[in-house]
Design a protein around this motif. Structure first.
Motif, mmCIF file in Angstrom:
data_model
loop_
_atom_site.group_PDB
_atom_site.id
_atom_site.type_symbol
_atom_site.label_atom_id
_atom_site.label_comp_id
_atom_site.label_asym_id
_atom_site.label_seq_id
_atom_site.Cartn_x
_atom_site.Cartn_y
_atom_site.Cartn_z
ATOM 1 N N ALA A 131 0.874 -1.178 0.000
ATOM 2 C CA ALA A 131 0.000 0.000 0.000
ATOM 3 C C ALA A 131 0.911 1.228 0.000
ATOM 4 C CB ALA A 131 -0.911 0.010 1.224
ATOM 5 N N THR A 132 0.370 2.342 -0.381
ATOM 6 C CA THR A 132 1.171 3.557 -0.464
ATOM 7 C C THR A 132 0.754 4.531 0.629
ATOM 8 O OG1 THR A 132 1.434 3.324 -2.855
ATOM 9 C CG2 THR A 132 1.839 5.509 -1.924
ATOM 10 N N ILE A 133 1.720 4.901 1.468
ATOM 11 C CA ILE A 133 1.495 5.958 2.446
ATOM 12 C C ILE A 133 2.161 7.217 1.907
ATOM 13 C CG2 ILE A 133 1.804 6.721 4.831
ATOM 14 C CD1 ILE A 133 0.058 4.273 4.600
ATOM 15 N N LYS A 134 1.361 8.215 1.617
ATOM 16 C CA LYS A 134 1.889 9.488 1.127
ATOM 17 C C LYS A 134 1.937 10.471 2.292
ATOM 18 C CE LYS A 134 -0.036 8.873 -3.536
ATOM 19 N NZ LYS A 134 -0.966 9.449 -4.571
ATOM 20 N N PHE A 135 3.141 10.717 2.776
ATOM 21 C CA PHE A 135 3.294 11.555 3.960
ATOM 22 C C PHE A 135 3.222 13.040 3.609
ATOM 23 C CE2 PHE A 135 5.227 7.633 5.548
ATOM 24 C CZ PHE A 135 4.601 7.542 6.781
ATOM 25 N N GLN A 136 2.452 13.736 4.430
ATOM 26 C CA GLN A 136 2.440 15.201 4.406
ATOM 27 C C GLN A 136 3.221 15.626 5.648
ATOM 28 O OE1 GLN A 136 -1.716 16.278 4.368
ATOM 29 N NE2 GLN A 136 -2.128 15.189 2.454
ATOM 30 N N VAL A 137 4.494 15.881 5.464
ATOM 31 C CA VAL A 137 5.381 16.123 6.601
ATOM 32 C C VAL A 137 5.443 17.614 6.899
ATOM 33 C CG1 VAL A 137 7.680 15.744 7.545
ATOM 34 C CG2 VAL A 137 6.703 14.087 5.945
ATOM 35 N N SER A 138 5.296 17.944 8.176
ATOM 36 C CA SER A 138 5.268 19.335 8.598
ATOM 37 C C SER A 138 6.300 19.569 9.701
ATOM 38 C CB SER A 138 3.862 19.700 9.107
ATOM 39 O OG SER A 138 3.770 21.066 9.433
ATOM 40 N N ASP A 139 6.815 20.769 9.775
ATOM 41 C CA ASP A 139 7.826 21.134 10.769
ATOM 42 C C ASP A 139 7.316 20.854 12.178
ATOM 43 O OD1 ASP A 139 9.769 22.303 12.347
ATOM 44 O OD2 ASP A 139 9.529 24.322 11.545
ATOM 45 N N GLY A 140 8.044 20.015 12.902
ATOM 46 C CA GLY A 140 7.624 19.651 14.249
ATOM 47 C C GLY A 140 7.575 20.817 15.216
ATOM 48 N N ASN A 141 8.384 21.861 14.958
ATOM 49 C CA ASN A 141 8.426 22.995 15.882
ATOM 50 C C ASN A 141 7.149 23.825 15.854
ATOM 51 O OD1 ASN A 141 11.275 22.675 16.763
ATOM 52 N ND2 ASN A 141 11.661 23.008 14.594
ATOM 53 N N THR A 142 6.407 23.738 14.750
ATOM 54 C CA THR A 142 5.151 24.493 14.634
ATOM 55 C C THR A 142 3.979 23.532 14.385
ATOM 56 O OG1 THR A 142 5.584 24.844 12.263
ATOM 57 C CG2 THR A 142 6.306 26.572 13.788
ATOM 58 N N TYR A 143 4.172 22.275 14.769
ATOM 59 C CA TYR A 143 3.178 21.249 14.431
ATOM 60 C C TYR A 143 1.861 21.464 15.165
ATOM 61 C CZ TYR A 143 1.657 16.610 12.889
ATOM 62 O OH TYR A 143 0.991 15.562 12.286
ATOM 63 N N GLY A 144 1.908 22.028 16.356
ATOM 64 C CA GLY A 144 0.670 22.285 17.088
ATOM 65 C C GLY A 144 -0.271 23.190 16.316
ATOM 66 N N GLU A 145 0.295 24.246 15.748
ATOM 67 C CA GLU A 145 -0.516 25.160 14.945
ATOM 68 C C GLU A 145 -1.038 24.467 13.683
ATOM 69 O OE1 GLU A 145 2.408 25.742 16.231
ATOM 70 O OE2 GLU A 145 2.421 27.691 17.237
ATOM 71 N N LYS A 146 -0.182 23.621 13.091
ATOM 72 C CA LYS A 146 -0.590 22.898 11.890
ATOM 73 C C LYS A 146 -1.770 21.976 12.195
ATOM 74 C CE LYS A 146 -0.128 21.150 7.698
ATOM 75 N NZ LYS A 146 -0.377 21.929 6.455
ATOM 76 N N ILE A 147 -1.696 21.262 13.310
ATOM 77 C CA ILE A 147 -2.773 20.345 13.687
ATOM 78 C C ILE A 147 -4.082 21.103 13.857
ATOM 79 C CG2 ILE A 147 -3.649 18.965 15.619
ATOM 80 C CD1 ILE A 147 -1.872 17.400 13.782
ATOM 81 N N GLN A 148 -4.042 22.225 14.554
ATOM 82 C CA GLN A 148 -5.268 22.985 14.778
ATOM 83 C C GLN A 148 -5.869 23.454 13.464
ATOM 84 O OE1 GLN A 148 -5.630 25.625 18.158
ATOM 85 N NE2 GLN A 148 -3.627 24.986 18.934
ATOM 86 N N ALA A 149 -5.019 23.880 12.532
ATOM 87 C CA ALA A 149 -5.522 24.352 11.239
ATOM 88 C C ALA A 149 -6.143 23.210 10.443
ATOM 89 C CB ALA A 149 -4.384 24.993 10.449
ATOM 90 N N VAL A 150 -5.508 22.045 10.458
ATOM 91 C CA VAL A 150 -6.018 20.906 9.701
ATOM 92 C C VAL A 150 -7.347 20.412 10.284
ATOM 93 C CG1 VAL A 150 -5.602 18.476 9.143
ATOM 94 C CG2 VAL A 150 -3.785 20.152 8.824
ATOM 95 N N LEU A 151 -7.398 20.293 11.609
ATOM 96 C CA LEU A 151 -8.618 19.776 12.224
ATOM 97 C C LEU A 151 -9.781 20.751 12.115
ATOM 98 C CD1 LEU A 151 -7.284 17.968 15.424
ATOM 99 C CD2 LEU A 151 -7.478 17.141 13.072
#
Length: 550
Positions: A131-151
């Motif tokens: 199966a293919t996992i296509k990672f959307q990798v984001s900077d861990g230092n700002t990942y909290g903000e990224k999670i909130q935006a995605v959710l």
């Protein structure tokens, strides 16, 4: 303070320089602000309601351990087991290709240079997954903000989402039911037998992955002991310095080690060490059946007083006194400081960074001790440090395929799957050294990351076979220290605080710096405690008291 920093046996972390002080040393710093463990022996809960231990037991997998390699250093009191060499033959833990040709997106953090999404490591792993996992990798230092935006955009949530425990956003316990799939129908009880490697993950890690009374998370387990006092044994030996045995000798020895003319100071900021020595509770403790916050305890005051005296002694590096912790590893590894507090994962990372240019480098973990020289009071680390979640929009076929993929990724040490995930392909990403240990080449260092392992992880072991002496030192230390590890109050199951309490403890961070640097007196703690109580501390106490009462 709790030993809350997370740790890992991931070889990729040890091979790659991180753009933070240390990812593994950083793990616990934000976790405490986001979540607090629930009770593992009484009731468990989220803010959405109370759930009994029986309720939780009904939605988590049964535990069926698997063993593909006998550890050279066995676990004692829950300590980390260790392996000194690779098995002669790597066994396959998954009998057939787990995937059925599906393709899935996965959001994941990275604390290193993000590799190309079309590299040979991803290709090799996806081929074995089927199966293919296509990672959307984001900077861990700002990942909290990224999670909130995605959710906040439900239509754009990837098929799988990795969320470190310290990045769980406010009100996540409410959002999780609308965004992510309940995995209980697929994994609860003996249903997990379809996924033997997932069944090998400890029960406490699964408990902590339950939100709103249902199993939503796939866990990345933590270790019992997740923090350490590290010291430069090579320089201690050179200077003829003994190891401290209590809080007072600690200051004396660090002061003796300090020589500003040689750009050498005894220590970095040892606030965590002070809290451990004085037995500061893990956030809450219980007195006469009622919850008392660590800020209110005598132990917290004594630890802050000790830190102030340490700062006043001149033994702490000026940059650490100024609050610059981003360069703590650099100061330590250069010999500008001789003692630091860090997550246990930083041990192997440090060896990988320094040994190639300084073969005499010897960093070790001190045995913990109480301030008076007696036995320490230690608290178990979080049973799960990172979660991944599956999008609720996935149909049953897709969920089962993603769980089959997760079962492959959760393969433990001693398996071909583990070797592939952690080192890539032999001859392409790594070669074996004279002792049979895999050593990443330039391509491996550029491509092999921990990305897949963030989706789910087997029980943590110490498997840095390229550093057998380190494995021995680490596991023996872990075994000695795990004997003192106790469950914190409300340990092991998710309880998410209401968002309004999120910054309640921030003034104590500022106060610690002001008192330690002499800008305020220790007596200022009294006023800070009263303000904390009136600004929500007493209300927060009531919030947790209902779980304690239950």
């Amino acid at each position: 303070m709790s030993i809350q920093t997370a740790s890992s046996d991931l070889r990729a972390f040890a091979k790659k320089p991180l753009n933070r002080r240390s990812f593994l040393g950083f793990v616990g710093a934000g976790a405490a602000a986001a979540t607090l463990a629930g009770c593992s022996t009484g009731t468990a809960s989220t803010s959405g309601g109370l759930f009994s231990a029986e309720d939780i037991a009904g939605v988590i997998p049964n535990y069926y351990p698997v063993d593909f390699a006998v550890p050279d250093l066995v676990s004692v009191n829950g300590s980390t087991a260790g392996y000194l060499k690779l098995p002669t033959t790597l066994r396959k833990s998954v009998a057939k290709v787990p995937g059925a040709g599906g393709s899935y997106t996965a959001l994941s953090p990275a604390w290193w240079t993000i590799p190309s999404s079309n590299n040979d490591y991803f290709k090799a792993v996806n081929k074995e997954l089927g199966a293919t996992i296509k990672f959307q990798v984001s900077d861990g230092n700002t990942y909290g903000e990224k999670i909130q935006a995605v959710l906040a955009s439900p239509n754009n949530v990837p098929d799988m989402v990795v969320i470190p425990s310290w990045n769980l956003p406010p009100k996540f316990d409410q959002a999780v039911t609308s965004l992510f799939a309940d995995l209980s129908p697929y994994l609860a009880g003996d249903k997990v037998k379809d996924y033997p490697n997932l069944a090998n993950i400890p029960t406490d890690s699964w408990k902590y992955s339950v939100f709103q009374g249902k199993l939503f998370g796939l866990p990345y387990p933590g270790e019992v002991i997740q923090n350490a006092f590290f010291y430069r044994k090579d320089i201690f030996d050179e200077l003829g310095l003994p190891l401290p045995t209590d809080a007072e000798s600690f200051i004396t020895i660090l002061t003796e080690a300090t020589d500003a003319s040689k750009n050498r100071w005894g220590a970095d900021d040892l606030w965590n060490a002070g809290q451990i020595m004085f037995g500061v509770p893990d956030k809450w403790t219980v007195a006469d059946g009622k919850l008392v916050h660590k800020f209110e305890t005598d132990q917290y005051r004594e630890a802050l007083d000790w830190l102030t005296r340490l700062f006043k002694s001149g033994a702490v590096h000026p940059d650490a006194m100024a609050g610059n912790d981003q360069q703590a590893n650099s100061r330590y590894e250069a010999g500008n400081t001789l003692v630091k507090s860090d997550g246990v994962g930083g041990w192997a990372e440090s060896l990988a960074r320094v040994l190639p240019s300084n073969p005499g480098y010897n960093t070790q973990a001190m045995d913990f001790f109480a301030a008076d020289g007696g036995d320490p009071t230690l608290y178990k680390g979080s049973p799960t440090n990172i979660f991944s979640f599956i999008n609720k929009k996935a149909d049953e076929k897709a969920i089962k395929e993603m769980l089959a993929v997760a079962d492959f990724i959760a393969a433990p040490f001693g398996t071909a799957e583990y070797q592939l995930l952690n080192s890539g392909v032999q001859g392409t990403h790594y070669d074996l050294d004279a002792n049979g240990a895999p050593v990443l080449n330039a391509k491996g260092q550029a491509e092999v990351t921990s990305t897949y392992s963030f989706l789910v992880h087997p029980p943590v072991v110490q498997a840095h076979v390229e550093y057998p002496q380190f494995v021995t030192d680490y596991c023996n230390w872990s075994a000695r220290m795990s004997a003192f590890a106790a469950d914190p109050v409300l340990y092991g199951v998710q309880i998410q605080e209401p968002a309004k309490f999120g910054s309640l403890g921030k003034p104590f961070d500022d106060l610690k710096a002001d008192v330690a640097n002499g800008r305020k007196e220790l007596s200022a703690l009294d006023g800070a405690i009263e303000t904390w109580k009136s600004n929500g501390g007493n209300e927060l106490r009531k919030f947790y008291q209902k779980y304690l009462d239950a």
